[in-house]
Structure formats: C-alpha cells, structure tokens
Design a protein around this motif. Sequence first.
Motif, mmCIF file in Angstrom:
data_model
loop_
_atom_site.group_PDB
_atom_site.id
_atom_site.type_symbol
_atom_site.label_atom_id
_atom_site.label_comp_id
_atom_site.label_asym_id
_atom_site.label_seq_id
_atom_site.Cartn_x
_atom_site.Cartn_y
_atom_site.Cartn_z
ATOM 1 N N GLN A 79 0.915 -0.990 -0.043
ATOM 2 C CA GLN A 79 -0.228 -0.052 -0.179
ATOM 3 C C GLN A 79 1.131 1.107 0.163
ATOM 4 N N PHE A 80 0.285 2.443 -0.345
ATOM 5 C CA PHE A 80 0.383 3.710 0.032
ATOM 6 C C PHE A 80 -0.129 4.467 0.732
ATOM 7 N N GLN A 81 0.373 6.084 1.016
ATOM 8 C CA GLN A 81 -0.617 6.551 2.325
ATOM 9 C C GLN A 81 -0.540 7.784 1.929
ATOM 10 N N VAL A 82 -1.640 8.365 2.008
ATOM 11 C CA VAL A 82 -2.111 10.188 0.985
ATOM 12 C C VAL A 82 -2.479 10.669 2.666
ATOM 13 N N GLU A 83 -1.973 11.392 2.639
ATOM 14 C CA GLU A 83 -2.047 12.402 3.650
ATOM 15 C C GLU A 83 -2.466 14.102 2.961
ATOM 16 N N ASN A 84 -3.285 14.821 3.821
ATOM 17 C CA ASN A 84 -3.617 15.804 4.135
ATOM 18 C C ASN A 84 -2.631 16.443 4.935
ATOM 19 N N VAL A 85 -1.788 17.594 4.526
ATOM 20 C CA VAL A 85 -0.848 17.013 5.414
ATOM 21 C C VAL A 85 -1.152 18.855 5.477
ATOM 22 N N GLY A 86 -2.033 19.626 4.476
ATOM 23 C CA GLY A 86 -2.177 21.218 4.423
ATOM 24 C C GLY A 86 -3.168 21.330 5.904
ATOM 25 N N SER A 87 -3.729 23.083 6.113
ATOM 26 C CA SER A 87 -4.763 23.365 6.762
ATOM 27 C C SER A 87 -5.921 23.321 5.904
ATOM 28 N N THR A 88 -7.120 22.938 4.987
ATOM 29 C CA THR A 88 -8.045 23.052 4.909
ATOM 30 C C THR A 88 -8.373 21.678 4.203
ATOM 31 N N ASN A 89 -9.539 21.191 4.097
ATOM 32 C CA ASN A 89 -10.566 19.870 4.186
ATOM 33 C C ASN A 89 -10.004 19.865 2.466
ATOM 34 N N LEU A 90 -9.962 18.513 2.374
ATOM 35 C CA LEU A 90 -9.990 18.398 0.595
ATOM 36 C C LEU A 90 -11.016 17.422 0.281
ATOM 37 N N THR A 91 -11.679 17.549 -0.573
ATOM 38 C CA THR A 91 -12.761 17.133 -1.019
ATOM 39 C C THR A 91 -12.983 15.998 -1.941
ATOM 40 N N ASN A 92 -11.644 16.404 -2.813
ATOM 41 C CA ASN A 92 -11.690 15.004 -4.561
ATOM 42 C C ASN A 92 -10.324 14.902 -4.698
ATOM 43 N N VAL A 93 -9.731 14.071 -4.075
ATOM 44 C CA VAL A 93 -9.046 13.473 -4.701
ATOM 45 C C VAL A 93 -9.141 12.383 -5.724
#
Length: 310
Positions: A85-99
């Motif tokens: 597997q690989f990891q996808v992480e939100n390292v910013g400050s806002t919500n992410l809705t589309n990836v």
Amino acid sequence: MKTTKGLKTMTGVLFALTVVAVFFSIGNEEVGAAYVVNDSESATVSVTISSLAMIDLTPATMDFGSTNPGTSITTYTAMSLSLSQFQVENVGSTNLTNVWFNVTQPTSNPFGTGNNDSYNAANYIAINGSSEAPATFKFIDMIEYPHPTDIVYLTLPANTQAQGRFHAGPSEYFWALNSSNGDCSGDAAGDSIMIGTVAHDPDTTGDIDLSDNQAAIIQVDASNGVANVTVGGDTYCAQVASDCGSVRLYRFNADAPGAAGGSCQFDGRYSTTTLTPGDSYAAGIRMYVPYGATVGAMSTGTLTVLATSA
C-alpha cells in the motif's frame, strides 16, 4: 543502673524513629515538592494558520523489482520495507474533498519495438478503489495502442479501424474499434469498441469473436470519444482517440478526456470523502507486467496524487 539502661534504650529507639521520619519526609519532598512561589505573571500565545491545500504521497519511490512477463506483482520495496500500500495524507490546513491520480504513459506503442525503454512502468499499475473490496484493483489510466500487426485469428466487425489488446498482466482482452468513416471519436452512428469477455493467455485462446459485445462511443470533442466498458469483470471509461490510434482505459484520473461532463459512467475521482487536515488513508497498489514486455528495466514512471480543497 537498670533505669539508666532503659532510658538509653528508649532514647535510641526515638532517635531511630526520628531518622526514619526525616528520610520519608525528604523522599516525599523530592517527589512532590515545588519551589516556593513568591510571584508570577502570564503571557498569552497565539498563532493563526493560513489556508493551504497540500497533499502528500508516501513513499516517494516504489521498486517492484524484477519478474517475468505476464505476472502480477503484489508488493514493492521502499525504505527497506516490503509494502503493498501507499499513504495519502492531508498535510495542509484545509479539508480536501476530491482526490484523483495521474500516471505517466508511453507516447507510442512499445510492443514490437524490442526496446525496454519504450514501456513506462506507471502505465501498468492498478490501485484499490477507496470504496471497494480490498482485493479489487483497477488501472488508474492505462493507454493501449493498436497491435503492430493484424491478429489473424480474431473475428472482426466489417468496419474495423484498429485492433489490439488490453494487457492486464496474466490476462489479455482483445479489442477492436468500429467506425464507418474512419473517425473513432463517436461522431457517427455505429462508432463502437468491441471487447472480448474471456481472457487470452499462452494457454487459453479466450474470446476472439469481436463481432459482438460492443459499447457505443460517445463523442467528447473532435479529438476524443468515450465508451463505458467492462474488461475482465471490471468497469472502466475507455477514451478513444479520433484517429483510432489509441485507447485509454481509466478509472481514477479526473483529468482524462471525458471524465468531466457525464460522458463516462465515472468522473475519474478516487475519493470524494472529506479528508481533514492531518488525516490520511492507505491505498493498495499492484503492478501488472504485460506479456511481450522487452527484457530490461522499463522507463521509470510517475504516480501523482491531486486534490481540491473544500
């Protein structure tokens, strides 16, 4: 004399008890005592985080090693670890809705060239969908070109413009593009893609009758058409070039032609679930090495993750 001896004994006992009490008192002070506070003053601390959309994909390199053509590789090596597997992480400050994801692809047909550099490794990776069973893997965006020579044992429709295979590792599925005017973008009635329903491999002929099981091509623009297809039981968008020179089989690339606008049954997004700052998820990945891949290292490919903020 007896009285004096008794007093000495009692004095000795009292001294011993006093030493023990002092010892315990010192021990308690060392554990729980604080400095005597004579004065104090406080300061407030504040910080404001700027709005920033930022996403991270780890690990940064994935080595799928060496294997034979026509295999499925379920693990890769990174940072001296064997991972699936690989990891996808939100390292910013806002919500992410589309990836969604992009992959690099060969710019021309690598099969039949005898050149290992003509192949691009990222073209043959598949990932586990965010809302699907763990063992379900689909190509992000795999491009295929017409077979360099006619496949003589296929039964083809009358207006076949191109024929080829979807190289899904141990399995191959034949396809043909049908068009009455030589433009495969879906600009004319009857433009369609035919796909075999049974896999071909060195031991099994598979479905070679491509005169049926057609999927209509819907025109996106002058250069592209899209068909909703099933390959090996998995559903995809098939983007067809107007010159009939390529077919892209995609599922998780929102930038692919036809992903936006409703022409395809999928919009190319991997996930629409809100990914809050500091949160992450893991995606399974596999490499489907095609039959007919030339010996040597394929060109290094790139897997890119993209996102939009809420």
